[in-house]
Scaffold this motif. Structure first.
Motif, short mmCIF file in Angstrom:
data_model
loop_
_atom_site.label_atom_id
_atom_site.label_comp_id
_atom_site.label_asym_id
_atom_site.label_seq_id
_atom_site.Cartn_x
_atom_site.Cartn_y
_atom_site.Cartn_z
N ARG A 1 0.85 -1.19 0.00
CA ARG A 1 0.00 0.00 0.00
C ARG A 1 0.89 1.24 0.00
O ARG A 1 1.95 1.25 0.60
N MET A 2 0.42 2.30 -0.66
CA MET A 2 1.14 3.56 -0.75
C MET A 2 0.44 4.65 0.05
O MET A 2 -0.79 4.71 0.08
N LEU B 1 -2.00 14.01 3.90
CA LEU B 1 -1.71 12.63 3.51
C LEU B 1 -2.90 12.10 2.73
O LEU B 1 -4.06 12.39 3.07
N LEU B 2 -2.62 11.31 1.70
CA LEU B 2 -3.72 10.77 0.89
C LEU B 2 -3.33 9.42 0.31
O LEU B 2 -2.15 9.09 0.20
N GLY B 3 -4.34 8.64 -0.03
CA GLY B 3 -4.07 7.33 -0.59
C GLY B 3 -5.34 6.65 -1.06
O GLY B 3 -6.46 7.15 -0.87
N ARG B 4 -5.12 5.49 -1.64
CA ARG B 4 -6.23 4.67 -2.15
C ARG B 4 -5.69 3.28 -2.40
O ARG B 4 -4.63 3.13 -3.02
N LYS C 1 9.56 12.66 -1.34
CA LYS C 1 10.42 12.17 -0.27
C LYS C 1 9.66 11.91 1.02
O LYS C 1 10.09 11.13 1.86
N ALA C 2 8.52 12.58 1.19
CA ALA C 2 7.71 12.39 2.40
C ALA C 2 6.69 11.27 2.23
O ALA C 2 6.03 10.89 3.20
N SER C 3 6.52 10.75 1.02
CA SER C 3 5.58 9.66 0.76
C SER C 3 6.24 8.33 1.13
O SER C 3 7.47 8.21 1.15
N TRP C 4 5.43 7.32 1.39
CA TRP C 4 6.01 6.03 1.78
C TRP C 4 5.08 4.88 1.41
O TRP C 4 3.96 5.08 0.97
N TRP C 5 5.61 3.66 1.60
CA TRP C 5 4.85 2.45 1.31
C TRP C 5 4.99 1.48 2.48
O TRP C 5 5.90 1.58 3.29
N GLY C 6 4.08 0.54 2.54
CA GLY C 6 4.13 -0.51 3.56
C GLY C 6 3.22 -1.65 3.15
O GLY C 6 2.67 -1.65 2.04
N TYR C 7 3.06 -2.62 4.04
CA TYR C 7 2.25 -3.80 3.72
C TYR C 7 0.99 -3.87 4.57
O TYR C 7 1.02 -3.65 5.78
N TYR C 8 -0.13 -4.17 3.91
CA TYR C 8 -1.29 -4.71 4.60
C TYR C 8 -1.04 -6.20 4.76
O TYR C 8 -0.47 -6.85 3.88
N GLU C 9 -1.48 -6.77 5.86
CA GLU C 9 -1.39 -8.22 6.08
C GLU C 9 -2.77 -8.80 5.84
O GLU C 9 -3.61 -8.82 6.73
N MET C 10 -3.03 -9.25 4.62
CA MET C 10 -4.37 -9.59 4.19
C MET C 10 -4.74 -11.05 4.42
O MET C 10 -3.94 -11.95 4.17
N THR C 11 -5.97 -11.27 4.87
CA THR C 11 -6.57 -12.60 4.91
C THR C 11 -7.64 -12.67 3.82
O THR C 11 -8.01 -11.65 3.23
#
Length: 370
Positions: A214-215, A248-251, A291-301
């Motif tokens: 996710r971003m 901050l924003l995302g989708r 530079k202030a944006s980032w990513w990570g993981y959802y842990e999905m079931t």
């Protein structure tokens, strides 16, 4: 010999280690990284909310928020969550609102005019809004550090750079092999987030939890003052909130494949902004700070709800929160301690979130996944 081994030093593992130690157990926590909160916890958008459709999700978050309110290190800020409800989801959101109110959590139904008082938006296609005044954000690093400090104060041992390589059950004990040797304990608790499916395979188990990237995009400082709650357009899944002078924003990308893909997907910025600008035209006047944006993981079931509790003799899982681990960790820590000490969770009925639901085909439908 410890009574319980906890694997993972994110916010969920830290909360579990603390509550197990508080219950009088000898606890050892194993973490593969050099320090805590290096996975999904550290890359969370930090939101906490009670606005879910599944009763257990509502209660996990509600009781966790109540706990965070009393922890200065949690940095709880009740900035609110605002859901913009399209006509097509009118009835479904009404049902969710009824569930929330029946459980006694504070959620308000707002007219579109009232919602405009929180953030400016185009009203086309919308029916109404809901607002959670106790929803908001916390400091995931701060509260994780607090739980680990309290766990240590109560005698827990926290070990970094010590991943679980393999484990098996033998003579009533889980025997866990790490690069630093073997350790055994009657109870083993996996709080390994997006890595839980992979860790399960090291134990010879299939645990249906997979990482999905996710971003989170961040703007530069806005040329106007703002204090937007975490606002979600349910028509598209686009969200935004204020973070100091930034937005901050995302989708979520529905086509993002499961797996440990790394780095920002800048190709997803276009579809994200397209959805955002159609509802929030003021975004056009803001700049993006890469530079202030980032990513990570959802842990999905498979049903986007967590797996909680015993899955085998002496083996527990607290993972698969699908983006909601930070907001539910406090209560999960208490419940997992109850599972170990009493043989079952007592404060809440966690049976809807047990692993066996997938074996029975009894998947849940949580409408509040963003």
């Amino acid at each position: 010999m410890p009574d319980a081994l906890v694997v993972g030093a994110g916010i969920v593992g830290a909360a579990c280690a603390y509550r197990l130690a508080e219950a009088g157990l000898r606890v050892r926590l194993l973490e593969k990284e050099a320090t805590f909160a290096q996975g999904s916890t550290g890359r969370s958008a930090a939101g906490v909310r009670v606005q879910f459709s599944e009763p257990l999700n509502v209660l996990l978050s509600y009781h966790s928020i109540l706990e965070y309110q009393g922890i200065p290190e949690a940095g709880y800020r009740p900035m609110g969550y605002l859901f913009l409800v399209p006509e097509g989801l009118r009835e479904a959101q009404e049902e969710a609102l009824a569930t929330q109110r029946a459980l006694g959590v504070p959620v308000e139904k707002l007219s579109l005019k009232e919602a405009q008082g929180h953030v400016p938006f185009r009203e086309e296609g919308l029916a109404y809004a809901t607002y959670g005044p106790m929803d908001g954000v916390i400091d995931p690093h701060g509260v994780t550090a607090y739980y680990l400090r309290e766990a240590r104060r109560l005698g827990a041992e926290v070990r970094f750079f010590e991943p679980l390589i393999s484990a098996h059950r033998e003579k009533g004990l889980w025997r866990v092999r790490t690069p630093k040797g073997e350790v055994e304990a009657p109870f083993l608790l996996l709080c390994t987030g997006a890595w839980t499916g992979e860790v399960g395979k090291r134990l010879g188990l299939e645990i249906p939890i997979a990482p999905v990237r996710r971003m989170v995009f961040a703007t530069g400082p806005a040329p106007f003052s703002h204090a937007f709650p975490l606002t979600i357009d349910l028509a598209t899944g686009f969200y935004l909130r204020s973070e100091g002078p930034r937005v901050l924003l995302g989708r979520s990308n529905p086509d993002e494949p499961p797996g440990f893909q790394e780095g920002m997907d800048w190709g997803w910025l276009g579809p994200t902004l397209e959805a955002g600008l159609s509802r929030f035209p003021f975004l056009e006047g803001l700049t993006l700070d890469r530079k202030a944006s980032w990513w990570g993981y959802y842990e999905m079931t498979p049903d986007a709800n967590p797996i909680l509790g015993f899955v085998e003799e002496g083996l527990l899982v607290a993972a698969g929160f699908s983006g909601h681990g930070v907001q539910q960790a406090a209560m999960v820590g208490r419940l997992m301690a109850e599972e170990v000490v009493h043989g079952e969770a007592r404060s809440l009925d966690i049976s809807p979130f047990r692993l066996e639901r997938f074996q029975k085909g009894a998947l849940l439908r949580e409408r509040g996944i963003v």
